[in-house]
Design a protein around this motif. Structure first.
Motif, PDB file in Angstrom:
ATOM      1  N   THR A 153      11.349  58.491 101.578  1.00 42.58           N
ATOM      2  CA  THR A 153      10.601  59.592 102.196  1.00 42.58           C
ATOM      3  C   THR A 153       9.580  60.176 101.221  1.00 42.58           C
ATOM      4  OG1 THR A 153      12.241  61.243 101.506  1.00 42.58           O
ATOM      5  CG2 THR A 153      12.584  60.162 103.638  1.00 42.58           C
ATOM      6  N   PHE A 154       9.391  59.516 100.090  1.00 38.95           N
ATOM      7  CA  PHE A 154       8.488  60.030  99.068  1.00 38.95           C
ATOM      8  C   PHE A 154       7.044  59.970  99.568  1.00 38.95           C
ATOM      9  CE2 PHE A 154       5.787  59.089  95.332  1.00 38.95           C
ATOM     10  CZ  PHE A 154       5.915  60.301  94.689  1.00 38.95           C
ATOM     11  N   VAL A 155       6.344  61.088  99.424  1.00 39.70           N
ATOM     12  CA  VAL A 155       4.942  61.159  99.825  1.00 39.70           C
ATOM     13  C   VAL A 155       4.073  60.836  98.618  1.00 39.70           C
ATOM     14  CG1 VAL A 155       3.132  62.627 100.737  1.00 39.70           C
ATOM     15  CG2 VAL A 155       5.478  62.886 101.578  1.00 39.70           C
ATOM     16  N   ARG A 156       3.214  59.817  98.770  1.00 38.78           N
ATOM     17  CA  ARG A 156       2.369  59.393  97.654  1.00 38.78           C
ATOM     18  C   ARG A 156       1.439  60.529  97.240  1.00 38.78           C
ATOM     19  NH1 ARG A 156       1.603  54.235  96.322  1.00 38.78           N
ATOM     20  NH2 ARG A 156       2.267  53.560  98.396  1.00 38.78           N
ATOM     21  N   PRO A 157       1.408  60.866  95.947  1.00 37.61           N
ATOM     22  CA  PRO A 157       0.543  61.972  95.495  1.00 37.61           C
ATOM     23  C   PRO A 157      -0.922  61.552  95.459  1.00 37.61           C
ATOM     24  CG  PRO A 157       1.642  60.959  93.611  1.00 37.61           C
ATOM     25  CD  PRO A 157       2.209  60.298  94.841  1.00 37.61           C
ATOM     26  N   ASP A 158      -1.759  62.535  95.344  1.00 38.10           N
ATOM     27  CA  ASP A 158      -3.207  62.298  95.278  1.00 38.10           C
ATOM     28  C   ASP A 158      -3.692  62.670  93.874  1.00 38.10           C
ATOM     29  OD1 ASP A 158      -5.888  61.980  95.601  1.00 38.10           O
ATOM     30  OD2 ASP A 158      -6.120  63.488  97.177  1.00 38.10           O
ATOM     31  N   PHE A 159      -4.134  61.659  93.131  1.00 38.37           N
ATOM     32  CA  PHE A 159      -4.632  61.893  91.765  1.00 38.37           C
ATOM     33  C   PHE A 159      -6.153  61.737  91.706  1.00 38.37           C
ATOM     34  CE2 PHE A 159      -0.349  59.974  90.337  1.00 38.37           C
ATOM     35  CZ  PHE A 159       0.265  61.213  90.459  1.00 38.37           C
ATOM     36  N   SER A 160      -6.830  62.068  92.785  1.00 42.41           N
ATOM     37  CA  SER A 160      -8.290  61.877  92.863  1.00 42.41           C
ATOM     38  C   SER A 160      -8.986  62.525  91.665  1.00 42.41           C
ATOM     39  CB  SER A 160      -8.822  62.467  94.165  1.00 42.41           C
ATOM     40  OG  SER A 160      -8.292  61.777  95.281  1.00 42.41           O
ATOM     41  N   GLY A 161      -9.825  61.743  91.021  1.00 41.76           N
ATOM     42  CA  GLY A 161     -10.640  62.256  89.924  1.00 41.76           C
ATOM     43  C   GLY A 161      -9.904  62.416  88.609  1.00 41.76           C
ATOM     44  N   ARG A 162      -8.601  62.133  88.564  1.00 40.17           N
ATOM     45  CA  ARG A 162      -7.835  62.298  87.324  1.00 40.17           C
ATOM     46  C   ARG A 162      -7.824  60.980  86.569  1.00 40.17           C
ATOM     47  NH1 ARG A 162      -4.854  66.988  88.424  1.00 40.17           N
ATOM     48  NH2 ARG A 162      -4.662  67.185  86.149  1.00 40.17           N
ATOM     49  N   LEU A 163      -8.159  61.030  85.296  1.00 37.96           N
ATOM     50  CA  LEU A 163      -8.156  59.833  84.453  1.00 37.96           C
ATOM     51  C   LEU A 163      -6.779  59.667  83.807  1.00 37.96           C
ATOM     52  CD1 LEU A 163      -9.492  57.452  82.999  1.00 37.96           C
ATOM     53  CD2 LEU A 163     -10.289  59.073  81.247  1.00 37.96           C
ATOM     54  N   ILE A 164      -6.153  58.552  84.051  1.00 41.11           N
ATOM     55  CA  ILE A 164      -4.835  58.253  83.468  1.00 41.11           C
ATOM     56  C   ILE A 164      -4.973  57.034  82.567  1.00 41.11           C
ATOM     57  CG2 ILE A 164      -2.443  57.578  83.943  1.00 41.11           C
ATOM     58  CD1 ILE A 164      -2.629  59.117  86.556  1.00 41.11           C
ATOM     59  N   LEU A 165      -4.540  57.184  81.314  1.00 41.74           N
ATOM     60  CA  LEU A 165      -4.620  56.103  80.336  1.00 41.74           C
ATOM     61  C   LEU A 165      -3.262  55.398  80.270  1.00 41.74           C
ATOM     62  CD1 LEU A 165      -6.057  54.561  78.057  1.00 41.74           C
ATOM     63  CD2 LEU A 165      -5.322  56.384  76.484  1.00 41.74           C
ATOM     64  N   VAL A 166      -3.253  54.112  80.606  1.00 40.70           N
ATOM     65  CA  VAL A 166      -2.043  53.293  80.567  1.00 40.70           C
ATOM     66  C   VAL A 166      -2.066  52.467  79.288  1.00 40.70           C
ATOM     67  CG1 VAL A 166      -0.765  51.416  81.669  1.00 40.70           C
ATOM     68  CG2 VAL A 166      -1.822  53.206  83.070  1.00 40.70           C
ATOM     69  N   VAL A 167      -1.001  52.597  78.482  1.00 38.92           N
ATOM     70  CA  VAL A 167      -0.890  51.846  77.220  1.00 38.92           C
ATOM     71  C   VAL A 167       0.328  50.945  77.342  1.00 38.92           C
ATOM     72  CG1 VAL A 167      -0.867  51.998  74.704  1.00 38.92           C
ATOM     73  CG2 VAL A 167      -1.785  53.906  76.060  1.00 38.92           C
ATOM     74  N   GLU A 168       0.088  49.666  77.582  1.00 36.69           N
ATOM     75  CA  GLU A 168       1.187  48.722  77.849  1.00 36.69           C
ATOM     76  C   GLU A 168       0.772  47.321  77.402  1.00 36.69           C
ATOM     77  OE1 GLU A 168       4.193  46.866  78.422  1.00 36.69           O
ATOM     78  OE2 GLU A 168       4.561  48.776  79.471  1.00 36.69           O
ATOM     79  N   ASP A 169       1.583  46.709  76.544  1.00 39.39           N
ATOM     80  CA  ASP A 169       1.225  45.382  76.027  1.00 39.39           C
ATOM     81  C   ASP A 169       1.597  44.258  76.989  1.00 39.39           C
ATOM     82  OD1 ASP A 169       3.984  46.027  75.342  1.00 39.39           O
ATOM     83  OD2 ASP A 169       3.999  44.169  74.188  1.00 39.39           O
ATOM     84  N   ASP A 170       2.535  44.490  77.904  1.00 37.95           N
ATOM     85  CA  ASP A 170       2.924  43.455  78.859  1.00 37.95           C
ATOM     86  C   ASP A 170       1.924  43.430  80.008  1.00 37.95           C
ATOM     87  OD1 ASP A 170       4.861  41.500  80.026  1.00 37.95           O
ATOM     88  OD2 ASP A 170       4.954  43.042  81.583  1.00 37.95           O
ATOM     89  N   PRO A 171       1.224  42.305  80.218  1.00 35.25           N
ATOM     90  CA  PRO A 171       0.142  42.288  81.215  1.00 35.25           C
ATOM     91  C   PRO A 171       0.632  42.493  82.643  1.00 35.25           C
ATOM     92  CG  PRO A 171       0.540  40.073  80.316  1.00 35.25           C
ATOM     93  CD  PRO A 171       1.320  41.030  79.473  1.00 35.25           C
ATOM     94  N   THR A 172       1.812  41.977  82.991  1.00 36.05           N
ATOM     95  CA  THR A 172       2.293  42.142  84.370  1.00 36.05           C
ATOM     96  C   THR A 172       2.638  43.594  84.661  1.00 36.05           C
ATOM     97  OG1 THR A 172       4.533  41.542  83.652  1.00 36.05           O
ATOM     98  CG2 THR A 172       3.146  39.776  84.486  1.00 36.05           C
ATOM     99  N   THR A 173       3.290  44.247  83.699  1.00 35.65           N
ATOM    100  CA  THR A 173       3.607  45.665  83.887  1.00 35.65           C
ATOM    101  C   THR A 173       2.334  46.496  83.919  1.00 35.65           C
ATOM    102  OG1 THR A 173       5.706  45.361  82.728  1.00 35.65           O
ATOM    103  CG2 THR A 173       4.911  47.610  82.952  1.00 35.65           C
ATOM    104  N   ARG A 174       1.390  46.135  83.057  1.00 33.95           N
ATOM    105  CA  ARG A 174       0.113  46.860  83.020  1.00 33.95           C
ATOM    106  C   ARG A 174      -0.605  46.758  84.364  1.00 33.95           C
ATOM    107  NH1 ARG A 174      -1.620  44.648  78.624  1.00 33.95           N
ATOM    108  NH2 ARG A 174      -3.099  43.171  79.512  1.00 33.95           N
ATOM    109  N   GLU A 175      -0.608  45.564  84.931  1.00 37.14           N
ATOM    110  CA  GLU A 175      -1.263  45.371  86.229  1.00 37.14           C
ATOM    111  C   GLU A 175      -0.550  46.153  87.326  1.00 37.14           C
ATOM    112  OE1 GLU A 175      -2.527  41.712  89.269  1.00 37.14           O
ATOM    113  OE2 GLU A 175      -1.453  41.301  87.394  1.00 37.14           O
ATOM    114  N   LEU A 176       0.777  46.173  87.285  1.00 37.63           N
ATOM    115  CA  LEU A 176       1.545  46.928  88.274  1.00 37.63           C
ATOM    116  C   LEU A 176       1.208  48.414  88.206  1.00 37.63           C
ATOM    117  CD1 LEU A 176       3.872  47.294  90.337  1.00 37.63           C
ATOM    118  CD2 LEU A 176       5.433  47.426  88.381  1.00 37.63           C
ATOM    119  N   LEU A 177       1.172  48.975  86.993  1.00 37.23           N
ATOM    120  CA  LEU A 177       0.887  50.399  86.834  1.00 37.23           C
ATOM    121  C   LEU A 177      -0.525  50.746  87.288  1.00 37.23           C
ATOM    122  CD1 LEU A 177       2.619  51.011  83.375  1.00 37.23           C
ATOM    123  CD2 LEU A 177       3.451  51.711  85.633  1.00 37.23           C
TER     124      LEU A 177
END
Length: 534
Positions: free
Chosen positions: A405-429
């Motif tokens: 029942t989780f409602v997807r949040p809206d992060f419009s305009g927010r810059l999120i920096l993902v730091v992940e060395d595993d390419p599959t996890t990075r792509e998922l995030l």
């Protein structure tokens, strides 16, 4: 070390002097010296005394003429490897005659000390005391050998259990992996009816969660063994934690047609507990009840104070029960009632061991009762109350939204920096966050993250801990040393496969605001990011 030699019987001197007053005189001499002794009337009684327990044997030369002397030789020869009891022999007046008369017999009596008569009192006492000291050392050697034998048996048993556990672990990990790889391969290589895809995805997800739970259990046991499992204690409403666990297993119970009944409670006692670990206790017991209860069975859950100091949580099922032989070992690690190839239920045999350890860490006790195979089982968890404070239960206690029942949040305009060395996890995030309209920048190293922060400050950093060259902890320490206008206070969440309590504490100490353990469900990741951005 306590030995049997602490008993008078095991250090007594057996005396056999069939002629004259030697027996009485020797007995009196030893009594005055506080040396326990026993007067024997025959060689047969001497043999019996050695088998019961003795410190030394004292004979006169005349005893060698007893027709049962060969029985004494046989008794001495049959001693265990650690034993070599001393035989003290009073010989005749003539040294040469005594030697010629006794040498043939002495050869078969093993550890013999020859004392020629007349014997001085000091010589007798000195020789007896030396023999008893030697006997005491033999008893000590025996105890060491017994302890070593016991330790070897324990080690062999532990090795057998370990081998059985590793075989079971391999089986339990490979089984869901086979389903995951098999269905993914079919999805990629063959045409699957579109209507079956949701069912296949559900199978893949269920098996992936099963693997994650197996790994979590193994890690928990490792922490238990090394003493690194810790609790985050806080006031907890037990009813809420118990109902959360019940709601988690209820779909599985409904699927088997099991009546999962929770007795109503008006009061909700508060205890000092780690809510997450306490829910793990209840979930393990409830999931076991569902697993081992046949279709159409019943599970009863009750919560009630046992007195003013303790609270009892009881989970009773009408399942397959436990045999009287297995009942004492139910909470041992790696133990299962059925470890054969034909067993009907999966698992590693770790769940109840984890339950016992966690309950005892909370200062409580857990017990199990069963009428036998086919008679069901009743588990009772007894936990100490945090004083007498009571709180009313409320449906509003449940703050967390279920994943479905989780409602997807809206992060419009927010810059999120993902730091992940595993390419599959990075792509998922990146995909997950992009679907929430976030601007996402993804990098594969700590230095790349620092370089990006120098160019543009993100609204939040989502970072792995274990990375080559520079880990996430070092990276976050560098960021926190910066002034606020250069990113020193950017909200941050650690997402790591390092799942120990000390890993979480290290992340928080380094400057991360929150911590998630892989594998993490997308809803959990998004919910935590939303909390940090608001």
């Amino acid at each position: 070390m306590m030995t049997r030699a602490d008993d008078v019987q095991d250090l007594r001197v057996l005396v056999f002097a069939p002629i004259g007053r030697d027996a009485a005189l020797t007995s009196e001499l030893l009594r005055r010296a506080s040396v326990p002794c026993h007067l024997c009337t025959s060689v047969a009684e001497v043999c019996e005394g050695i088998q019961i327990g003795a410190g030394a044997v004292l004979l006169t030369e005349e005893a060698l003429g007893d027709p049962q002397i060969d029985e004494l030789a046989a008794t001495l020869e049959s001693q265990p490897a650690w034993s070599d009891i001393s035989v003290l022999l009073f010989a005749g007046d003539d040294r040469t005659q005594a030697s010629m008369r006794t040498l043939r017999r002495l050869e078969v009596l093993r550890n013999v000390t020859l004392l020629d008569r007349p014997v001085r009192v000091t010589a007798v006492l000195s020789t007896v005391q030396a023999a008893l000291r030697s006997r005491q050392r033999q008893y000590e050697l025996r105890d060491v050998l017994v302890a070593l034998h016991s330790a070897r048996n324990d080690a062999e048993r532990a090795n057998r259990l370990k081998d059985e556990f590793l075989a079971t672990l391999s089986h339990e990990l490979r089984t869901p992996l086979n389903a995951i790889l098999g269905w993914v391969s079919m999805l990629r290589q063959t045409q699957i009816d579109a209507g079956r895809v949701p069912q296949i995805l559900e199978i893949v997800e269920r098996n992936a969660k099963a693997q994650a739970q197996l790994i979590a259990d193994v890690l928990d046991v490792s922490r238990m063994i090394t003493g690194r499992l810790s609790l985050n204690l806080e006031p907890v409403v037990v009813t809420r934690v118990l109902l959360d666990a019940v709601n988690t297993v209820r779909p599985a119970a409904d699927a088997k047609g099991i009546d999962l009944h929770v007795a109503p409670t008006v009061e909700a006692p508060i205890i000092n507990a780690d809510a997450e670990r306490l829910q793990q206790v209840f979930w393990n017991l409830l999931s076991n009840a569902v697993k081992f209860t046949p279709r159409g069975g019943r599970i009863d859950v009750a919560l009630a104070p046992s007195d003013r100091s303790f609270l009892d949580v009881t989970i009773a099922d009408t399942g397959i029960g436990l045999s009287p032989e297995f009942l004492p070992f139910a909470f041992e690690r790696f133990r299962q009632a059925d470890q054969s190839f034909t067993r009907t239920q999966a698992g590693l045999g770790l769940g109840l061991a984890i339950v016992k350890h966690l309950v005892e860490m909370h200062g409580g006790q857990v017990s199990v009762a069963s009428g036998g195979v086919g008679q069901g089982a009743t588990f009772q968890v007894r936990l100490p109350l945090a004083g007498v404070v009571l709180a009313k239960t409320s449906a509003d206690d449940h703050e967390d939204q279920p994943a479905d029942t989780f409602v997807r949040p809206d992060f419009s305009g927010r810059l999120i920096l993902v730091v992940e060395d595993d390419p599959t996890t990075r792509e998922l995030l990146v995909t997950m966050l992009s679907q929430c309209q976030a601007r996402v920048e993804a990098v594969d190293s700590a230095q790349s993250a620092i370089d990006h922060i120098d160019q543009e400050l993100p609204a939040l950093i989502l970072a792995d801990l274990g990375m080559p060259e520079e880990d996430g902890l070092t990276m976050m320490r560098r960021i926190r040393r910066r002034p606020p206008d250069r990113g020193g206070r950017i909200p941050s969440v650690a997402l790591s496969a390092y799942a120990r309590g000390e890993d979480r504490r290290a992340a928080i100490a380094a400057g991360f605001d929150d911590f998630l353990t892989k594998p993490a469900m997308p809803a959990d990741v998004l919910r935590m990011i939303e909390r940090r951005l608001t």
